[in-house]
Design a protein around this motif. Structure first.
Motif, PDB file in Angstrom:
ATOM      1  N   ILE A   1       0.839  -1.213   0.000  1.00 51.91           N
ATOM      2  CA  ILE A   1       0.000   0.000   0.000  1.00 51.91           C
ATOM      3  C   ILE A   1       0.868   1.255   0.000  1.00 51.91           C
ATOM      4  O   ILE A   1       0.595   2.225  -0.718  1.00 51.91           O
ATOM      5  CB  ILE A   1      -0.964  -0.030   1.216  1.00 51.91           C
ATOM      6  CG1 ILE A   1      -2.016  -1.122   0.985  1.00 51.91           C
ATOM      7  CG2 ILE A   1      -1.632   1.324   1.426  1.00 51.91           C
ATOM      8  CD1 ILE A   1      -2.877  -1.424   2.200  1.00 51.91           C
ATOM      9  N   THR A   2       1.951   1.227   0.781  1.00 46.24           N
ATOM     10  CA  THR A   2       2.853   2.386   0.789  1.00 46.24           C
ATOM     11  C   THR A   2       3.461   2.613  -0.592  1.00 46.24           C
ATOM     12  O   THR A   2       3.517   3.747  -1.085  1.00 46.24           O
ATOM     13  CB  THR A   2       3.967   2.184   1.824  1.00 46.24           C
ATOM     14  OG1 THR A   2       3.354   1.965   3.098  1.00 46.24           O
ATOM     15  CG2 THR A   2       4.890   3.385   1.896  1.00 46.24           C
ATOM     16  N   SER A   3       3.902   1.539  -1.240  1.00 39.34           N
ATOM     17  CA  SER A   3       4.488   1.674  -2.582  1.00 39.34           C
ATOM     18  C   SER A   3       3.472   2.235  -3.564  1.00 39.34           C
ATOM     19  O   SER A   3       3.790   3.112  -4.381  1.00 39.34           O
ATOM     20  CB  SER A   3       4.982   0.322  -3.094  1.00 39.34           C
ATOM     21  OG  SER A   3       6.107  -0.080  -2.357  1.00 39.34           O
ATOM     22  N   LEU A   4       2.234   1.722  -3.481  1.00 44.57           N
ATOM     23  CA  LEU A   4       1.185   2.226  -4.380  1.00 44.57           C
ATOM     24  C   LEU A   4       0.909   3.701  -4.109  1.00 44.57           C
ATOM     25  O   LEU A   4       0.730   4.485  -5.048  1.00 44.57           O
ATOM     26  CB  LEU A   4      -0.100   1.409  -4.195  1.00 44.57           C
ATOM     27  CG  LEU A   4      -0.084   0.002  -4.798  1.00 44.57           C
ATOM     28  CD1 LEU A   4      -1.330  -0.778  -4.374  1.00 44.57           C
ATOM     29  CD2 LEU A   4       0.004   0.070  -6.326  1.00 44.57           C
ATOM     30  N   SER A   5       0.897   4.077  -2.825  1.00 42.87           N
ATOM     31  CA  SER A   5       0.645   5.487  -2.500  1.00 42.87           C
ATOM     32  C   SER A   5       1.765   6.370  -3.036  1.00 42.87           C
ATOM     33  O   SER A   5       1.509   7.442  -3.595  1.00 42.87           O
ATOM     34  CB  SER A   5       0.544   5.682  -0.985  1.00 42.87           C
ATOM     35  OG  SER A   5      -0.369   4.763  -0.448  1.00 42.87           O
TER      36      SER A   5
ATOM     37  N   THR B   1       3.618   5.820  -5.562  1.00 40.14           N
ATOM     38  CA  THR B   1       3.455   5.907  -7.010  1.00 40.14           C
ATOM     39  C   THR B   1       2.318   6.858  -7.368  1.00 40.14           C
ATOM     40  O   THR B   1       2.480   7.749  -8.206  1.00 40.14           O
ATOM     41  CB  THR B   1       3.137   4.512  -7.600  1.00 40.14           C
ATOM     42  OG1 THR B   1       4.167   3.619  -7.198  1.00 40.14           O
ATOM     43  CG2 THR B   1       3.075   4.556  -9.117  1.00 40.14           C
ATOM     44  N   GLY B   2       1.169   6.659  -6.724  1.00 34.53           N
ATOM     45  CA  GLY B   2      -0.012   7.459  -7.060  1.00 34.53           C
ATOM     46  C   GLY B   2       0.211   8.937  -6.810  1.00 34.53           C
ATOM     47  O   GLY B   2      -0.044   9.775  -7.685  1.00 34.53           O
ATOM     48  N   ILE B   3       0.731   9.260  -5.623  1.00 38.85           N
ATOM     49  CA  ILE B   3       0.928  10.679  -5.283  1.00 38.85           C
ATOM     50  C   ILE B   3       1.986  11.295  -6.190  1.00 38.85           C
ATOM     51  O   ILE B   3       1.801  12.386  -6.737  1.00 38.85           O
ATOM     52  CB  ILE B   3       1.315  10.828  -3.798  1.00 38.85           C
ATOM     53  CG1 ILE B   3       0.146  10.375  -2.904  1.00 38.85           C
ATOM     54  CG2 ILE B   3       1.685  12.275  -3.476  1.00 38.85           C
ATOM     55  CD1 ILE B   3       0.504  10.229  -1.433  1.00 38.85           C
TER      56      ILE B   3
ATOM     57  N   THR C   1      10.045   3.302  -6.752  1.00 35.20           N
ATOM     58  CA  THR C   1       9.643   3.537  -5.357  1.00 35.20           C
ATOM     59  C   THR C   1      10.464   2.652  -4.419  1.00 35.20           C
ATOM     60  O   THR C   1      10.649   2.990  -3.252  1.00 35.20           O
ATOM     61  CB  THR C   1       8.153   3.220  -5.132  1.00 35.20           C
ATOM     62  OG1 THR C   1       7.895   1.873  -5.537  1.00 35.20           O
ATOM     63  CG2 THR C   1       7.253   4.171  -5.905  1.00 35.20           C
TER      64      THR C   1
ATOM     65  N   GLU D   1       8.178   0.873   2.435  1.00 36.41           N
ATOM     66  CA  GLU D   1       7.487   0.425   1.213  1.00 36.41           C
ATOM     67  C   GLU D   1       7.725  -1.075   1.020  1.00 36.41           C
ATOM     68  O   GLU D   1       8.260  -1.754   1.916  1.00 36.41           O
ATOM     69  CB  GLU D   1       7.904   1.279   0.008  1.00 36.41           C
ATOM     70  CG  GLU D   1       9.387   1.516  -0.163  1.00 36.41           C
ATOM     71  CD  GLU D   1      10.114   0.276  -0.552  1.00 36.41           C
ATOM     72  OE1 GLU D   1       9.770  -0.266  -1.625  1.00 36.41           O
ATOM     73  OE2 GLU D   1      11.009  -0.156   0.188  1.00 36.41           O
TER      74      GLU D   1
END
Lengths: 232, 247
Positions: free
Chosen positions: A24-28, A30-32, A173, A183
Motif C-alpha cells: 500500500i505504501t508503494s502504491l501510494s 506511485t499514485g501521489i 519507489t 514500502e
C-alpha cells in the motif's frame, strides 16, 4: 523440517500484514508522485516551448540537472541534505511528521517529471503548428489553445512513453527503502530478517511489482482504445 | 470595414508587403490573386494578426489590429479564417469542432451551440456527418466543415487563404459553391484564390499582387477584359493558355 518453499507463512498473519502495508505504501508513493509529476511535466514542457528565452533555459536546466543525477542521490539529498537548509522550527515540524515519505515523494516527483516533460514536449512538437494557429485564429488564448487543442492530441501521442515512465516510477519507489520508507522492498527485507525466508519474501515482492506493472500496461491499452490517436 | 494603410512587412531582409493601401467595404467580396510569393497570403494573414507588420495600420471595424491596446483574442473571434489545409481538430468530432469556440468564447450553452452548429453544418451540406471525425471526411468535406466552424463564431468578416488549393480538382466546386452562397447572403469576404471563375462570378473587386505590391484593382469585368498592368496581362495569359498549341 520446514518445506523448501512455503508461501503459507506470507499469505496470512503478521508477515502477510507487513507485506500488504508495504504494498500500500508503494502504491501510494506511485499514485501521489504520478499525480504531482504529470502536471509538473506538462508545465515544464510548456515552459521549454514558450517563446521566452529565459523560460526555455530554466526548463532546460531543470531537466538536465534532475535527470543526470541518479535517483538514489536525489533520495538522499531530500532526506539528509535539504532539511539542513531549512529554519529550525520548520525542520522540527517536518521531523515530527513523515519526513521519509515526504522526501521520497519529492525525489520521485521531480525525477519522474523531468523525464515525462521530455516525452510531453516531443508529443507537443509532433502536433502540426497549424493546429495551434487555427485555435488562435478562432480567438482562443495561448493557454486555451494548448489546453483544448494541442495538449489533448499531444498526450494521446505521448501515452506509450508516459506509460513506460510510470512503470519506472512504480519500480523506482523501491529505492525509497534507503531512507527508511516502509514500502514493499523495505517490508520484504523486514520479513526476510524475521523469518529467514528470503526466497519467499522476495518472490512475493517481485510478484507484486510484476502484477502491478501488468495492470498499468493493461490500463494503457484500454486508454488507447478509448482515446485513439486521430489525424485528419 | 477594413482599412489597410501603407502596410509594410519584412521577413528578415525580404520585403514581403510594400506600402499596401486598400479598403474593403461592408458586404463586399474581394478576391486577391497573383503568382506564388506575391504576398497575397501574407497580406490576408496580417488582417487578423497571424503575421505581424513592421509599419502601417490595419483597422477592422474601428479596431487597430496591430495596435498596442487591441484585445487580440476577442478581436480574432470576430473574424472567420479558413486555411488552405483546413486545420480541423482531428481529435474531436465534426460537431465538436463547430461547438468548441462558441461554448468557450461566446458563452453559449452546449444545447444552443449544438443547434446552431447543426444548422451551419446543414448549410454546408454536412449535417449527416456531425458525429464523424475529420479524418473520416474527404478534403472538400473537411474544408466545408472548416467554413462552418468559422461561421459558428458569427463573424461579420470571413477571410479565406487559398481555401481550394489543397483539394483534389473534383472537390473544388463544392467548396466554392458554399463560398458563393455565403457571399450572396451578404458576408464581407476577402479570398486569396487562384480560382478565376470564382473571382469573375462572385467578387465585387479583384486585386492583383506581385512582389508584395498591389498592382491592379478592378471590378471583375474590367479586371479580366481590360487588364492594364503588363504583369497582370502576362499573368492572365499564362493561366489561360499554359499549352498554347492546344488552345
Amino acid at each position: 523440517m520446514t518445506p523448501l518453499f512455503d508461501l503459507d507463512l506470507l499469505l496470512t498473519g503478521t508477515y502477510h500484514d507487513w507485506l500488504v502495508a508495504g504494498l500500500i505504501t508503494s502504491l501510494s508513493l506511485t499514485g501521489i508522485s504520478l499525480a504531482l509529476a504529470l502536471p509538473l511535466a506538462i508545465i515544464i514542457a510548456l515552459i521549454r516551448l514558450s517563446p521566452v528565452k529565459v523560460l526555455q533555459w530554466s526548463g532546460f536546466a531543470f531537466v538536465e540537472a534532475i535527470r543526470n543525477v541518479p535517483l538514489l542521490a536525489h533520495m538522499l539529498f531530500w532526506y539528509f541534505g535539504a532539511p539542513e537548509l531549512l529554519p529550525t522550527a520548520l525542520r522540527e515540524w517536518l521531523y515530527a511528521r513523515n519526513i521519509e515519505a515526504t522526501s521520497a515523494i519529492i525525489a520521485l516527483t521531480l525525477y519522474t517529471a523531468a523525464y515525462m516533460s521530455e516525452d510531453v514536449r516531443s508529443g507537443i512538437r509532433s502536433i502540426p503548428g497549424q493546429q495551434f494557429e487555427a485555435a488562435r485564429a478562432l480567438g482562443f488564448s495561448f493557454v486555451a489553445s494548448m489546453r483544448l487543442v494541442v495538449l489533448p492530441q499531444a498526450l494521446r501521442v505521448t501515452i506509450p512513453p508516459l506509460i513506460s515512465q510510470t512503470l519506472n516510477l512504480w519500480k523506482d519507489t523501491s529505492i525509497a527503502t534507503v531512507i527508511g520508507v516502509a514500502e514493499l522492498m523495505y517490508q520484504a527485507a523486514k520479513v526476510e530478517s524475521a523469518t529467514f525466508r528470503s526466497f519467499e519474501a522476495l518472490a512475493v515482492a517481485s510478484a507484486c511489482y510484476l502484477g502491478m506493472s501488468l495492470l498499468i500496461t493493461g490500463a494503457a491499452g484500454w486508454y488507447q482504445g478509448r482515446f485513439p490517436v486521430r489525424t485528419a | 470595414m477594413i482599412q489597410i494603410e501603407k502596410v509594410n512587412k519584412w521577413y528578415g531582409s525580404y520585403h514581403a508587403l510594400v506600402d499596401v493601401t486598400e479598403s474593403v467595404a461592408k458586404g463586399e467580396v474581394v478576391v486577391v490573386c497573383g503568382p506564388s510569393g506575391s504576398g497575397k497570403s501574407t497580406l490576408i494573414r496580417t488582417l487578423n494578426r497571424l503575421e505581424p507588420i513592421q509599419s502601417g495600420r490595419i483597422v477592422i471595424d474601428g479596431v487597430d489590429a496591430h495596435g498596442p491596446r487591441v484585445k487580440l483574442n476577442a478581436f480574432r473571434s470576430h473574424i472567420g479564417f479558413v486555411f488552405q489545409q483546413f486545420n480541423l481538430f482531428p481529435h474531436i468530432t465534426v460537431l465538436e469542432n463547430c461547438t468548441l469556440a462558441p461554448t468557450r468564447l461566446r458563452g453559449l450553452k452546449p444545447s444552443e451551440a449544438r443547434d446552431e452548429a447543426l444548422a451551419l453544418l446543414d448549410r454546408v451540406g454536412l449535417a449527416a456527418k456531425a458525429r464523424a471525425y475529420p479524418g473520416e471526411l474527404s478534403g472538400g468535406q473537411q474544408q466545408r466543415v472548416a467554413i462552418a466552424r468559422a461561421l459558428a463564431m458569427r463573424p461579420p468578416l470571413m477571410l479565406f487563404d487559398e481555401p481550394t488549393s489543397a483539394l483534389d480538382p473534383e472537390m473544388v466546386g463544392e467548396v466554392l459553391l458554399v463560398m458563393r452562397d455565403l457571399a450572396r447572403d451578404g458576408m464581407t469576404m476577402v479570398c486569396v484564390t487562384h480560382e478565376m471563375g470564382f473571382a469573375r462570378d462572385v467578387a465585387d473587386r479583384v486585386l492583383f499582387m506581385d512582389e508584395g505590391k498591389v498592382l491592379e484593382r478592378a471590378a471583375p469585368g474590367e479586371f479580366f477584359a481590360r487588364p492594364e498592368h503588363p504583369r497582370l496581362q502576362q499573368f492572365l495569359s499564362d493561366i489561360r493558355t499554359p499549352f498554347p498549341q492546344a488552345a
